[in-house]
Scaffold this motif. Structure first.
Motif, short mmCIF file in Angstrom:
data_model
loop_
_atom_site.label_atom_id
_atom_site.label_comp_id
_atom_site.label_asym_id
_atom_site.label_seq_id
_atom_site.Cartn_x
_atom_site.Cartn_y
_atom_site.Cartn_z
N LEU B 324 -8.50 -65.84 19.30
CA LEU B 324 -8.65 -65.48 20.54
C LEU B 324 -7.20 -65.84 21.35
CD1 LEU B 324 -12.27 -65.93 21.74
CD2 LEU B 324 -11.22 -63.83 21.51
N ALA B 326 -4.30 -65.82 19.64
CA ALA B 326 -2.99 -65.60 18.78
C ALA B 326 -2.55 -64.27 19.40
CB ALA B 326 -3.61 -65.10 17.45
N ARG B 327 -1.23 -64.17 19.52
CA ARG B 327 -0.66 -62.85 19.89
C ARG B 327 -0.74 -61.58 19.34
NH1 ARG B 327 3.52 -63.15 23.71
NH2 ARG B 327 4.58 -61.37 22.54
N ASN B 328 -0.49 -60.53 20.07
CA ASN B 328 -0.81 -59.39 19.30
C ASN B 328 -2.14 -59.23 18.29
OD1 ASN B 328 1.47 -58.22 20.24
ND2 ASN B 328 2.46 -59.25 18.77
N THR B 329 -3.11 -59.99 18.96
CA THR B 329 -4.34 -59.96 18.17
C THR B 329 -5.56 -59.28 18.75
OG1 THR B 329 -3.33 -61.71 16.68
CG2 THR B 329 -5.86 -61.41 16.69
N ALA B 330 -6.28 -58.32 18.25
CA ALA B 330 -7.48 -57.78 18.79
C ALA B 330 -8.60 -58.49 18.06
CB ALA B 330 -7.53 -56.32 18.97
N ASN B 349 -7.61 -57.13 14.69
CA ASN B 349 -6.54 -56.18 14.18
C ASN B 349 -5.26 -56.69 14.94
OD1 ASN B 349 -7.75 -53.78 12.83
ND2 ASN B 349 -8.57 -53.36 14.79
N VAL B 351 -1.36 -56.18 15.43
CA VAL B 351 -0.34 -55.34 15.59
C VAL B 351 1.00 -56.04 15.05
CG1 VAL B 351 0.89 -53.80 17.11
CG2 VAL B 351 -1.48 -53.96 17.27
N SER B 353 3.97 -54.55 14.22
CA SER B 353 5.18 -53.89 14.57
C SER B 353 5.51 -54.29 16.22
CB SER B 353 5.39 -52.42 14.16
OG SER B 353 4.48 -51.66 14.82
N LYS B 354 6.75 -53.99 16.58
CA LYS B 354 7.25 -54.20 17.97
C LYS B 354 6.69 -55.51 18.46
CE LYS B 354 8.46 -50.46 20.37
NZ LYS B 354 8.19 -49.51 21.31
#
Lengths: 354, 354
Positions: B324, B326-330, B349, B351, B353-354
């Motif tokens: 929960l 973590a960056r860029n993490t759903a 999930n 993400v 990239s970017k």
């Protein structure tokens, strides 16, 4: 309260589209939602439980509170008596102070000014005489607004000439009002800001808003802001949330002017101008609110795409067949039945980058 | 059937996490879902209605069919008798042919081979004698699988030596089986393919799968494929959907080998290896399935980010507090209660990239 465990029930006051999208977000985190709504509740289609009862029904309120672990709201005009009762039974997040402030435009503006934040110049108006004095002081054009229960352009009238004063005052049916002076702003932006139980704050990138007939039409990210304007907007929003010891997501509407940012309005809930976060962010505003309310760590509000959100208001919804075919376009419909003028029927998020 | 109108009810057979995410997707399009599930139904937390009854309860099936506009499923092993009754009352999408084929490994492989598609070499096995003959023909190692009701590595056993034949056959309790020869594949990918009522096909980018103990662990997009391998995978999937006059989303698992693509398995429903589409696509596999089933145009499956999906299996869910943050993490949790070994509790999930 520590973190809500899996399977816990979050009570939501209000069953409109915001409650609907909150309930869906809660399900992603393993929570269930119980909706309390006096009227029709589109949120009920995706909720664990729904109570249909007026806010004056004490037994229904007690049963609702008994069935949930924490209470939040998607709608800030819940009667005080209902909130008093509920608060005696279960925690309400965001807290009552934020609600009390946002329910009254004068309290809100005074609070913001006390924090050192600019608002449009304003004056309290409780009579036609007050209104004449306020116009004298603030000049024209100006906007007369009821201090309570206004939204989407309702309960407000624009004044362009002194001759319009009697009719404008009469249209307010003796409600307590505030006159807001004209602000020459470059653009309006919203900051969707979240604050956790631990006091940490996370803001999504500011979105630039365009209205049509007093109702939000589009929000575009990124907003056209300089780096300084961007960081000022976020720091300002954080100052408001910290001052209120706020827990949850808040929408902060700002006017961007050559003399700095003015706060137009705050909404102690998820906000229409934050719907764009459903595209291009791993955690959207709805999940961010649920995380805060549930005592979880705030999510990463990092944006990985440019997005334009457009509301589908009234007959705009007739464009849905065409929108469903459009590239890079996510359609969100609220299940509200027949369109009515001014009614928010859905929205679309267009991913414009990549 | 033309397009389902706003507010229509979609019946879903099966109430697990796939039904849960289908119901949420349906709500975005203004539809309501009625879940039919004999056991515990996590989907019920976000559904308009839930029927808890066995698939043998004719009255419950009739009432369910009477309350919905169209029927779909999240689970392919619904008994034939239930499907016969339901089909006499309301349309079932995807159609029965797709279900019949995917319920039986031999029918499935024969169908695929008839289409000119490669599968792993296989032989029908109904006795220990058959098994010996099949091992003789296909060589070792090989995998013995029941032809029906297998998933997530259940109902299958790997054979490495001839001496293991008696025990392997005994472990199958005389069920009809198929022996699959060993395939030296470079990687396994899935194509999540959708087909609309109008016959149009839209595929998401192939995802590359990694399994742990027979259960999908991660799917990564983009998969490591050449441009030709990529387009071959998509054309092959489209051929399968067209041949079945399929309506809905299908998961097509492929082995990528130096000699071309082999079809491992097809699943006539949304698929675990398509969960990544919830991040980085404007329309995810769940909404794509609902669009097809509801007679709407298929959505744009264009991907605007790179994503790694990881399943949270059993105690993996204990990592949620860290995930929960973590960056860029759903994080997606299914509301299933206590973890059990091998049980899918959620997924994330990332993400990348970017």
């Amino acid at each position: 309260m520590t973190e809500l465990p899996q399977g816990a029930v979050i009570g939501i006051l209000g069953g409109g589209q915001l409650g609907r999208m909150l309930s869906v977000a809660a399900s992603r985190l393993g929570y269930r939602c119980h909706i309390y709504e006096p009227g029709a509740a589109p949120a009920g289609d995706v909720a664990y439980q729904v109570t249909t009862a007026p806010y004056e029904d004490e037994a229904a309120l007690r049963a609702f509170a008994g069935s949930v672990d924490v209470i939040t709201y998607e709608f800030e005009n819940v009667p005080t008596s209902a909130l008093d009762l509920l608060e005696s039974l279960k925690p309400i997040r965001p807290n009552r102070k934020a609600l009390a402030i946002s329910q009254d435009r004068i309290t809100e503006k005074s609070f913001l000014n006390t924090l050192g934040l600019q608002t449009a110049p304003w004056a309290e108006v409780n009579s036609e005489t007050d209104l004449r004095a306020a116009v004298e002081k603030l000049g024209l054009p100006a906007i007369l607004k009821t201090i309570r229960l206004g939204y989407d352009g309702k309960g407000q009238v624009k004044l362009e000439a002194v001759a319009e004063i009697p009719a404008a005052w009469a249209s307010m049916s003796n409600a307590a009002c505030v006159l807001e002076g004209f602000v020459a702003f470059d653009r309006e932006v919203s900051v969707i800001a979240g604050r956790g139980v631990d006091g940490s704050v996370a803001c999504f990138d500011p979105g630039e808003n365009v209205h049509r007939e007093g109702i939000l039409l589009t929000t575009t990210v990124p907003a056209r802001l300089t780096a300084n304007q961007h960081s000022d907007a976020i720091l300002l929003a954080a100052r408001i949330l910290n001052a209120l010891d706020y827990v949850g997501v808040m929408g902060v509407e700002l006017f961007i002017t050559p003399k700095g940012h003015l706060v137009n309005e705050i909404a102690p809930r998820v906000h229409n101008s934050g719907h764009w976060t459903q595209a291009g962010c791993t955690v959207d505003q709805f999940e961010q609110h649920i995380r805060a309310v549930a005592g979880l760590p705030l999510g990463d509000g990092h944006r990985y795409a440019d997005v334009v959100m457009e509301n589908l208001i009234g007959d705009d919804v007739l464009r849905v067949p065409e929108l469903l075919k459009a590239r890079n376009t996510a359609v969100h419909l609220y299940g509200k039945g027949a369109p009515r003028p001014g009614r928010k029927m859905g929205h679309v998020n267009r991913v414009v980058s990549k």
